[in-house]
Design a protein around this motif. Structure first.
Motif, PDB file in Angstrom:
ATOM      1  N   GLY A  42       0.195  54.542  98.344  1.00  0.00           N
ATOM      2  CA  GLY A  42      -1.275  55.060  97.705  1.00  0.00           C
ATOM      3  C   GLY A  42      -0.163  55.964  96.922  1.00  0.00           C
ATOM      4  N   LEU A  43      -0.271  56.185  95.262  1.00  0.00           N
ATOM      5  CA  LEU A  43       0.237  57.828  95.349  1.00  0.00           C
ATOM      6  C   LEU A  43      -0.715  59.578  94.821  1.00  0.00           C
ATOM      7  CD1 LEU A  43       1.761  55.378  91.965  1.00  0.00           C
ATOM      8  CD2 LEU A  43       3.244  56.464  94.187  1.00  0.00           C
ATOM      9  N   LEU A  44      -0.695  60.184  94.812  1.00  0.00           N
ATOM     10  CA  LEU A  44      -1.409  61.256  95.102  1.00  0.00           C
ATOM     11  C   LEU A  44      -0.633  62.321  94.016  1.00  0.00           C
ATOM     12  CD1 LEU A  44      -4.429  62.411  95.374  1.00  0.00           C
ATOM     13  CD2 LEU A  44      -3.063  63.228  97.687  1.00  0.00           C
ATOM     14  N   GLY A  45      -0.691  62.097  92.752  1.00  0.00           N
ATOM     15  CA  GLY A  45       0.385  63.078  91.978  1.00  0.00           C
ATOM     16  C   GLY A  45      -0.290  64.177  91.132  1.00  0.00           C
ATOM     17  N   GLY A  46       0.133  65.885  91.423  1.00  0.00           N
ATOM     18  CA  GLY A  46      -0.730  66.399  91.325  1.00  0.00           C
ATOM     19  C   GLY A  46       0.569  68.185  91.054  1.00  0.00           C
ATOM     20  N   SER A  47      -0.088  68.858  91.422  1.00  0.00           N
ATOM     21  CA  SER A  47       0.835  70.297  90.954  1.00  0.00           C
ATOM     22  C   SER A  47       1.283  70.928  91.830  1.00  0.00           C
ATOM     23  CB  SER A  47       0.111  71.546  90.647  1.00  0.00           C
ATOM     24  OG  SER A  47       0.014  70.773  88.914  1.00  0.00           O
ATOM     25  N   PHE A  48       0.730  70.380  93.275  1.00  0.00           N
ATOM     26  CA  PHE A  48       0.564  70.751  94.529  1.00  0.00           C
ATOM     27  C   PHE A  48       0.492  72.554  94.559  1.00  0.00           C
ATOM     28  CE2 PHE A  48       1.495  66.342  95.154  1.00  0.00           C
ATOM     29  CZ  PHE A  48       0.369  65.795  96.309  1.00  0.00           C
ATOM     30  N   ASN A  49      -0.168  73.491  93.962  1.00  0.00           N
ATOM     31  CA  ASN A  49       0.094  74.915  93.511  1.00  0.00           C
ATOM     32  C   ASN A  49      -1.004  75.732  94.628  1.00  0.00           C
ATOM     33  OD1 ASN A  49       1.072  76.948  92.557  1.00  0.00           O
ATOM     34  ND2 ASN A  49      -0.374  77.025  90.784  1.00  0.00           N
ATOM     35  N   PRO A  50      -0.892  75.709  96.182  1.00  0.00           N
ATOM     36  CA  PRO A  50      -0.087  74.959  96.601  1.00  0.00           C
ATOM     37  C   PRO A  50      -1.124  73.976  97.305  1.00  0.00           C
ATOM     38  CG  PRO A  50      -1.316  76.772  98.267  1.00  0.00           C
ATOM     39  CD  PRO A  50      -1.639  76.552  96.390  1.00  0.00           C
TER      40      PRO A  50
ATOM     41  N   LEU B 221      -4.859  55.956 103.928  1.00  0.00           N
ATOM     42  CA  LEU B 221      -4.288  55.186 104.127  1.00  0.00           C
ATOM     43  C   LEU B 221      -5.006  54.282 105.874  1.00  0.00           C
ATOM     44  CD1 LEU B 221      -1.382  57.658 105.534  1.00  0.00           C
ATOM     45  CD2 LEU B 221      -0.849  55.665 104.536  1.00  0.00           C
ATOM     46  N   GLU B 222      -5.777  54.981 105.496  1.00  0.00           N
ATOM     47  CA  GLU B 222      -7.181  54.072 106.942  1.00  0.00           C
ATOM     48  C   GLU B 222      -7.836  53.149 106.188  1.00  0.00           C
ATOM     49  OE1 GLU B 222     -11.340  54.616 108.601  1.00  0.00           O
ATOM     50  OE2 GLU B 222     -10.147  56.503 109.167  1.00  0.00           O
ATOM     51  N   ILE B 223      -8.480  53.559 104.923  1.00  0.00           N
ATOM     52  CA  ILE B 223      -9.080  52.580 104.469  1.00  0.00           C
ATOM     53  C   ILE B 223      -8.978  51.984 102.923  1.00  0.00           C
ATOM     54  CG2 ILE B 223     -11.667  53.869 104.572  1.00  0.00           C
ATOM     55  CD1 ILE B 223     -11.480  54.879 101.015  1.00  0.00           C
ATOM     56  N   LEU B 224      -7.757  51.638 102.883  1.00  0.00           N
ATOM     57  CA  LEU B 224      -6.662  50.369 101.245  1.00  0.00           C
ATOM     58  C   LEU B 224      -5.734  50.231 101.897  1.00  0.00           C
ATOM     59  CD1 LEU B 224      -6.563  53.752  98.628  1.00  0.00           C
ATOM     60  CD2 LEU B 224      -8.563  51.986  98.665  1.00  0.00           C
ATOM     61  N   GLY B 225      -5.110  50.384 103.545  1.00  0.00           N
ATOM     62  CA  GLY B 225      -4.738  49.653 104.389  1.00  0.00           C
ATOM     63  C   GLY B 225      -2.972  49.922 103.921  1.00  0.00           C
ATOM     64  N   LEU B 226      -2.356  51.024 103.636  1.00  0.00           N
ATOM     65  CA  LEU B 226      -1.514  51.345 102.598  1.00  0.00           C
ATOM     66  C   LEU B 226      -0.887  51.355 103.579  1.00  0.00           C
ATOM     67  CD1 LEU B 226      -2.719  53.742 100.561  1.00  0.00           C
ATOM     68  CD2 LEU B 226      -2.303  51.923  99.446  1.00  0.00           C
ATOM     69  N   ASP B 227       0.979  50.857 103.079  1.00  0.00           N
ATOM     70  CA  ASP B 227       2.195  51.676 104.026  1.00  0.00           C
ATOM     71  C   ASP B 227       1.895  52.866 104.462  1.00  0.00           C
ATOM     72  OD1 ASP B 227       2.515  48.897 105.129  1.00  0.00           O
ATOM     73  OD2 ASP B 227       2.764  48.732 102.985  1.00  0.00           O
ATOM     74  N   GLU B 228       2.180  53.796 103.244  1.00  0.00           N
ATOM     75  CA  GLU B 228       2.619  55.008 102.876  1.00  0.00           C
ATOM     76  C   GLU B 228       2.062  55.661 101.524  1.00  0.00           C
ATOM     77  OE1 GLU B 228       6.996  54.341 103.094  1.00  0.00           O
ATOM     78  OE2 GLU B 228       7.071  54.840 101.285  1.00  0.00           O
ATOM     79  N   ILE B 229       2.338  56.411 102.021  1.00  0.00           N
ATOM     80  CA  ILE B 229       1.915  57.552 100.308  1.00  0.00           C
ATOM     81  C   ILE B 229       3.176  58.296 100.129  1.00  0.00           C
ATOM     82  CG2 ILE B 229       0.064  59.397  99.692  1.00  0.00           C
ATOM     83  CD1 ILE B 229      -1.954  57.633 100.893  1.00  0.00           C
ATOM     84  N   TRP B 230       2.886  58.641  98.943  1.00  0.00           N
ATOM     85  CA  TRP B 230       3.705  59.168  97.736  1.00  0.00           C
ATOM     86  C   TRP B 230       3.227  60.092  97.162  1.00  0.00           C
ATOM     87  CZ3 TRP B 230       7.655  55.247  94.977  1.00  0.00           C
ATOM     88  CH2 TRP B 230       8.251  54.767  95.550  1.00  0.00           C
ATOM     89  N   TRP B 231       2.864  61.413  97.895  1.00  0.00           N
ATOM     90  CA  TRP B 231       2.931  62.646  96.732  1.00  0.00           C
ATOM     91  C   TRP B 231       4.047  62.683  95.541  1.00  0.00           C
ATOM     92  CZ3 TRP B 231       1.163  66.699 100.858  1.00  0.00           C
ATOM     93  CH2 TRP B 231       0.331  66.829 100.960  1.00  0.00           C
ATOM     94  N   LEU B 232       3.326  63.340  94.200  1.00  0.00           N
ATOM     95  CA  LEU B 232       4.090  63.370  93.466  1.00  0.00           C
ATOM     96  C   LEU B 232       4.250  64.759  92.665  1.00  0.00           C
ATOM     97  CD1 LEU B 232       3.813  60.012  91.643  1.00  0.00           C
ATOM     98  CD2 LEU B 232       5.103  60.705  93.190  1.00  0.00           C
ATOM     99  N   VAL B 233       4.759  66.177  93.127  1.00  0.00           N
ATOM    100  CA  VAL B 233       5.275  66.420  92.825  1.00  0.00           C
ATOM    101  C   VAL B 233       4.799  66.694  91.528  1.00  0.00           C
ATOM    102  CG1 VAL B 233       5.642  69.075  93.562  1.00  0.00           C
ATOM    103  CG2 VAL B 233       5.366  67.510  95.244  1.00  0.00           C
ATOM    104  N   SER B 234       4.456  67.395  90.635  1.00  0.00           N
ATOM    105  CA  SER B 234       4.452  67.597  88.917  1.00  0.00           C
ATOM    106  C   SER B 234       4.999  68.818  88.798  1.00  0.00           C
ATOM    107  CB  SER B 234       4.060  67.243  88.374  1.00  0.00           C
ATOM    108  OG  SER B 234       3.185  67.018  87.495  1.00  0.00           O
ATOM    109  N   PRO B 235       6.448  68.805  87.986  1.00  0.00           N
ATOM    110  CA  PRO B 235       6.785  70.101  87.625  1.00  0.00           C
ATOM    111  C   PRO B 235       5.815  70.280  86.464  1.00  0.00           C
ATOM    112  CG  PRO B 235       8.812  68.023  86.741  1.00  0.00           C
ATOM    113  CD  PRO B 235       6.797  67.585  87.516  1.00  0.00           C
ATOM    114  N   GLY B 236       5.064  69.954  85.890  1.00  0.00           N
ATOM    115  CA  GLY B 236       4.153  70.653  85.068  1.00  0.00           C
ATOM    116  C   GLY B 236       3.188  70.094  84.423  1.00  0.00           C
ATOM    117  N   ASN B 237       1.644  70.345  84.645  1.00  0.00           N
ATOM    118  CA  ASN B 237       0.166  69.587  84.672  1.00  0.00           C
ATOM    119  C   ASN B 237       0.906  69.924  82.963  1.00  0.00           C
ATOM    120  OD1 ASN B 237      -2.230  69.234  84.009  1.00  0.00           O
ATOM    121  ND2 ASN B 237      -2.492  68.893  86.329  1.00  0.00           N
ATOM    122  N   PRO B 238       0.148  69.312  82.385  1.00  0.00           N
ATOM    123  CA  PRO B 238      -0.751  69.003  80.801  1.00  0.00           C
ATOM    124  C   PRO B 238      -1.683  69.993  81.367  1.00  0.00           C
ATOM    125  CG  PRO B 238       0.474  67.249  80.660  1.00  0.00           C
ATOM    126  CD  PRO B 238       0.460  67.530  82.556  1.00  0.00           C
ATOM    127  N   LEU B 239      -2.591  69.496  81.948  1.00  0.00           N
ATOM    128  CA  LEU B 239      -4.209  70.185  81.525  1.00  0.00           C
ATOM    129  C   LEU B 239      -3.644  71.786  81.783  1.00  0.00           C
ATOM    130  CD1 LEU B 239      -5.943  67.093  81.978  1.00  0.00           C
ATOM    131  CD2 LEU B 239      -5.428  68.181  80.476  1.00  0.00           C
TER     132      LEU B 239
END
Length: 196
Positions: free
Chosen positions: A10-18, A31-49
């Motif tokens: 699973g990919l969760l992108g965002g600013s994480f600010n915080p 993780l539970e409902i989609l049966g994923l092995d892991e999640i990647w939090w993609l910490v964005s250098p900047g959000n265009p919006l």
């Protein structure tokens, strides 16, 4: 048969600010409902919006993500910084070219409500399946949004969420049982109040 290093991610992108408990709730539920092995939090250098005016330094946001993720199967990733990508569509193109995993894009209902404002949003929907998680007060706007209506025929029932990774995009699921009201904006507002 899957290769030994092949994963459902699973990919969760965002600013994480915080980063906050809402990000964690979505991830643990994914993780539970989609049966994923892991999640990647993609910490964005900047959000265009979003404006950069109120954006904390990248390292500070990255560390906040590490603190919240704890020892859960969540990888805090600087891959967007390495790829030098600013838009989700470009990040997903590079990820799917570079890795042989089954990726599912994760986002809150607030993002679905404005998904049609994202660069090449239809290309995003055609690149990987995606899962939307409810946010308090956003479900009506999200499900009545341009993106939700445009992609309505590709929505699968929540009861089939574990099969989402096998679906050919566009394919998506809307999970209604997440209700964490936490938001990065509210955290920043509260921190400013404490400082004054």
């Amino acid at each position: 048969m899957d290769k030994p290093d092949h994963k459902k991610i699973g990919l969760l992108g965002g600013s994480f600010n915080p980063a906050h408990e809402g990000h964690l709730e979505i991830s643990l539920k994914a993780l539970e409902i989609l049966g994923l092995d892991e999640i990647w939090w993609l910490v964005s250098p900047g959000n265009p919006l979003k404006s950069d005016d109120d954006m904390a330094e990248y390292n500070e946001r990255f560390l906040s993500a590490e603190r919240i993720a704890g020892d859960h199967p969540i990888i805090i990733s600087d891959i967007e910084k390495k790829f030098k990508t600013r838009y989700t569509v470009d990040t997903l193109t590079k990820l799917t070219d570079e890795f042989d995993h089954d990726f599912i894009w994760l986002m809150g209902a607030d993002n679905l409500a404005q998904f049609d404002k994202w660069k090449d949003w239809k290309d995003i929907a055609n690149t990987v399946p995606f899962a939307i998680f409810n946010r308090p007060s956003y479900s009506v706007d999200a499900l009545n949004s341009i993106a939700a209506k445009t992609l309505s025929e590709y929505k699968i029932p929540t009861s089939n969420a574990a099969e989402l990774y096998m679906k050919t995009p566009p394919a998506w699921v809307y999970y209604e049982m997440t209700e964490n009201p936490m938001s990065s904006t509210e955290i920043r507002r509260n921190n400013k109040r404490l400082q004054t």
